[in-house]
Design a protein around this motif. Structure first.
Motif, mmCIF file in Angstrom:
data_model
loop_
_atom_site.group_PDB
_atom_site.id
_atom_site.type_symbol
_atom_site.label_atom_id
_atom_site.label_comp_id
_atom_site.label_asym_id
_atom_site.label_seq_id
_atom_site.Cartn_x
_atom_site.Cartn_y
_atom_site.Cartn_z
ATOM 1 N N TYR A 1 32.742 -32.383 17.935
ATOM 2 C CA TYR A 1 31.688 -32.241 16.934
ATOM 3 C C TYR A 1 31.466 -33.482 16.076
ATOM 4 N N GLY A 2 32.114 -34.586 16.413
ATOM 5 C CA GLY A 2 31.878 -35.841 15.713
ATOM 6 C C GLY A 2 32.362 -35.855 14.275
ATOM 7 N N ILE A 3 33.455 -35.162 14.021
ATOM 8 C CA ILE A 3 34.033 -35.128 12.675
ATOM 9 C C ILE A 3 35.247 -36.051 12.662
ATOM 10 N N PRO A 4 35.315 -36.978 11.717
ATOM 11 C CA PRO A 4 36.487 -37.856 11.653
ATOM 12 C C PRO A 4 37.760 -37.027 11.412
ATOM 13 N N PRO A 5 38.807 -37.258 12.195
ATOM 14 C CA PRO A 5 40.056 -36.498 12.017
ATOM 15 C C PRO A 5 40.599 -36.572 10.592
ATOM 16 N N SER A 6 40.406 -37.709 9.938
ATOM 17 C CA SER A 6 40.906 -37.842 8.563
ATOM 18 C C SER A 6 40.185 -36.884 7.617
ATOM 19 N N ARG A 7 38.901 -36.647 7.853
ATOM 20 C CA ARG A 7 38.147 -35.726 6.986
ATOM 21 C C ARG A 7 38.574 -34.281 7.224
ATOM 22 N N LEU A 8 38.857 -33.926 8.475
ATOM 23 C CA LEU A 8 39.341 -32.572 8.742
ATOM 24 C C LEU A 8 40.697 -32.386 8.067
ATOM 25 N N ARG B 1 40.979 -34.487 -0.483
ATOM 26 C CA ARG B 1 39.638 -34.920 -0.885
ATOM 27 C C ARG B 1 38.700 -33.764 -0.605
ATOM 28 N N LYS B 2 37.592 -33.729 -1.308
ATOM 29 C CA LYS B 2 36.653 -32.624 -1.105
ATOM 30 C C LYS B 2 35.965 -32.675 0.246
ATOM 31 N N ALA B 3 35.672 -33.870 0.734
ATOM 32 C CA ALA B 3 35.004 -34.038 2.031
ATOM 33 C C ALA B 3 33.791 -33.116 2.140
ATOM 34 N N THR B 4 33.000 -33.088 1.086
ATOM 35 C CA THR B 4 31.871 -32.153 1.017
ATOM 36 C C THR B 4 30.874 -32.333 2.153
ATOM 37 N N ARG B 5 30.741 -33.541 2.646
ATOM 38 C CA ARG B 5 29.804 -33.794 3.743
ATOM 39 C C ARG B 5 30.158 -32.976 4.983
ATOM 40 N N TYR B 6 31.442 -32.769 5.211
ATOM 41 C CA TYR B 6 31.881 -32.071 6.419
ATOM 42 C C TYR B 6 32.298 -30.624 6.160
ATOM 43 N N ARG B 7 32.481 -30.246 4.911
ATOM 44 C CA ARG B 7 32.975 -28.897 4.600
ATOM 45 C C ARG B 7 32.053 -27.802 5.146
ATOM 46 N N LYS B 8 30.755 -27.912 4.867
ATOM 47 C CA LYS B 8 29.811 -26.899 5.343
ATOM 48 C C LYS B 8 29.702 -26.930 6.866
ATOM 49 N N GLN B 9 29.713 -28.138 7.438
ATOM 50 C CA GLN B 9 29.626 -28.259 8.896
ATOM 51 C C GLN B 9 30.809 -27.560 9.570
ATOM 52 N N VAL B 10 32.011 -27.797 9.068
ATOM 53 C CA VAL B 10 33.207 -27.171 9.633
ATOM 54 C C VAL B 10 33.140 -25.656 9.447
ATOM 55 N N ALA B 11 32.738 -25.205 8.259
ATOM 56 C CA ALA B 11 32.628 -23.769 7.995
ATOM 57 C C ALA B 11 31.614 -23.114 8.933
ATOM 58 N N ASP B 12 30.491 -23.791 9.165
ATOM 59 C CA ASP B 12 29.474 -23.258 10.074
ATOM 60 C C ASP B 12 29.991 -23.203 11.512
ATOM 61 N N LEU B 13 30.593 -24.288 11.958
ATOM 62 C CA LEU B 13 31.074 -24.352 13.340
ATOM 63 C C LEU B 13 32.161 -23.320 13.620
ATOM 64 N N LEU B 14 33.023 -23.077 12.623
ATOM 65 C CA LEU B 14 34.140 -22.154 12.823
ATOM 66 C C LEU B 14 33.848 -20.750 12.288
#
Length: 68
Positions: free
Chosen positions: A32-39, A47-60
């Motif tokens: 899904y093109g998410i940097p491992p460090s952000r996950l 870190r909040k990693a807000t850019r990826y938080r919603k994407q991860v929540a949606d995908l999972l």
């Protein structure tokens, strides 16, 4: 540098859902093109990693934790 951060409730939800899907974190990030460090940031709450938080929540499909 062995300061291990505790896993957040959102992090446990990520880990549980990945286990249900029989997918490891590296595969999920690559697919899904998410940097491992952000996950990792999301799992440990470092870190909040807000850019990826919603994407991860949606995908999972773990929206219960999306706004925390």
């Amino acid at each position: 540098m062995n300061r291990k951060q505790p896993v957040t409730p959102f992090g446990w939800a990520i880990k549980q859902r990945l286990a249900e899907l029989q997918m490891d974190q590296k595969t999920f990030c690559t697919r899904y093109g998410i940097p491992p460090s952000r996950l990792s940031n999301l799992i440990n709450g470092t870190r909040k990693a807000t850019r990826y938080r919603k994407q991860v929540a949606d995908l999972l499909d773990i929206h219960d934790y999306c706004n925390h």
